[in-house]
Design a protein around this motif. Structure first.
Motif, PDB file in Angstrom:
ATOM      1  N   TYR A   1       0.821  -1.211   0.000  1.00 33.04           N
ATOM      2  CA  TYR A   1       0.000   0.000   0.000  1.00 33.04           C
ATOM      3  C   TYR A   1       0.855   1.261   0.000  1.00 33.04           C
ATOM      4  CZ  TYR A   1      -3.968  -3.028   0.640  1.00 33.04           C
ATOM      5  OH  TYR A   1      -4.923  -3.985   0.451  1.00 33.04           O
ATOM      6  N   LEU A   2       2.036   1.200   0.575  1.00 34.00           N
ATOM      7  CA  LEU A   2       2.956   2.330   0.487  1.00 34.00           C
ATOM      8  C   LEU A   2       3.388   2.536  -0.966  1.00 34.00           C
ATOM      9  CD1 LEU A   2       4.592   4.506   1.955  1.00 34.00           C
ATOM     10  CD2 LEU A   2       6.405   2.801   2.242  1.00 34.00           C
TER      11      LEU A   2
ATOM     12  N   ALA B   1       0.519   4.150  -2.766  1.00 37.00           N
ATOM     13  CA  ALA B   1       0.425   5.579  -2.452  1.00 37.00           C
ATOM     14  C   ALA B   1       1.476   6.359  -3.236  1.00 37.00           C
ATOM     15  CB  ALA B   1       0.597   5.807  -0.951  1.00 37.00           C
TER      16      ALA B   1
ATOM     17  N   ILE C   1      -4.239   8.271  -3.042  1.00 31.63           N
ATOM     18  CA  ILE C   1      -3.171   8.468  -2.063  1.00 31.63           C
ATOM     19  C   ILE C   1      -3.720   8.299  -0.649  1.00 31.63           C
ATOM     20  CG2 ILE C   1      -1.574  10.165  -1.077  1.00 31.63           C
ATOM     21  CD1 ILE C   1      -1.359  11.354  -3.930  1.00 31.63           C
TER      22      ILE C   1
ATOM     23  N   THR D   1      -2.703   5.220   1.801  1.00 32.01           N
ATOM     24  CA  THR D   1      -2.006   5.571   3.040  1.00 32.01           C
ATOM     25  C   THR D   1      -2.746   5.040   4.260  1.00 32.01           C
ATOM     26  OG1 THR D   1      -1.115   7.557   1.985  1.00 32.01           O
ATOM     27  CG2 THR D   1      -1.062   7.488   4.379  1.00 32.01           C
TER      28      THR D   1
ATOM     29  N   THR E   1      -1.240   2.229   6.819  1.00 28.20           N
ATOM     30  CA  THR E   1      -1.170   2.472   8.259  1.00 28.20           C
ATOM     31  C   THR E   1      -1.958   1.425   9.035  1.00 28.20           C
ATOM     32  OG1 THR E   1      -0.995   4.836   7.789  1.00 28.20           O
ATOM     33  CG2 THR E   1      -1.538   4.212  10.037  1.00 28.20           C
TER      34      THR E   1
END
Length: 150
Positions: A94-95, A98, A127, A131, A135
């Motif tokens: 997922y980073l 993003a 994004i 993000t 997280t």
């Protein structure tokens, strides 16, 4: 015994799964698969013109991801440092997403079409979603200590 407890016990006993790098790559692959399947399904649904079905699909995808992350948290055993590394490797998908959406947003070329709604807002929302997913995945898999499946 329910099937998910059997799968959890098999994963807990699998030597490869207790390696933080391999289990992180497993989580990375699962995140990639869930994201890809959801995106493909949303693309197909977009052609059917059924209102609000995409919201149901998105809600199911979010719920499925959280259940997967909680399952990994409960199944994986190891030190706090290795747990964090496993969560960081797994959530890094997922980073990367993003960063990809950010790159798309920054390098957007103006055109005669409505770029604000099509790309600016879409990339910005991408994004934000990626993000939040990064997280949440990192917190649920990398920082929490599960008690295991009994």
């Amino acid at each position: 015994m329910p099937w998910f407890i059997e799968v959890g016990n098999k994963l807990r006993n699998a030597k490869w799964f207790q390696n933080h790098w391999l289990s992180g790559l497993f989580l990375f692959g699962m995140n990639f698969g869930l994201f890809g399947f959801t995106g493909l399904f949303l693309l197909v649904i977009a052609y059917l013109y059924i209102p609000f079905v995409h919201l149901l699909i998105i809600a199911l995808a979010v719920s499925g991801s959280i259940v997967l992350w909680l399952f990994i948290r409960k199944t994986w055993q190891g030190t706090k440092r290795n747990r964090f590394l496993m969560g960081a490797v797994g959530s890094s998908f997922y980073l990367l997403m993003a960063l990809l959406f950010g790159f798309k947003w920054v390098t957007l070329k103006p055109s005669s079409a409505d770029t604000c709604m099509g790309a600016d807002v879409g990339s910005f929302l991408g994004i934000i979603v990626a993000t939040v997913a990064f997280t949440t995945c990192l917190i649920l898999t990398g920082f929490s200590r599960g008690k295991g499946i009994h």
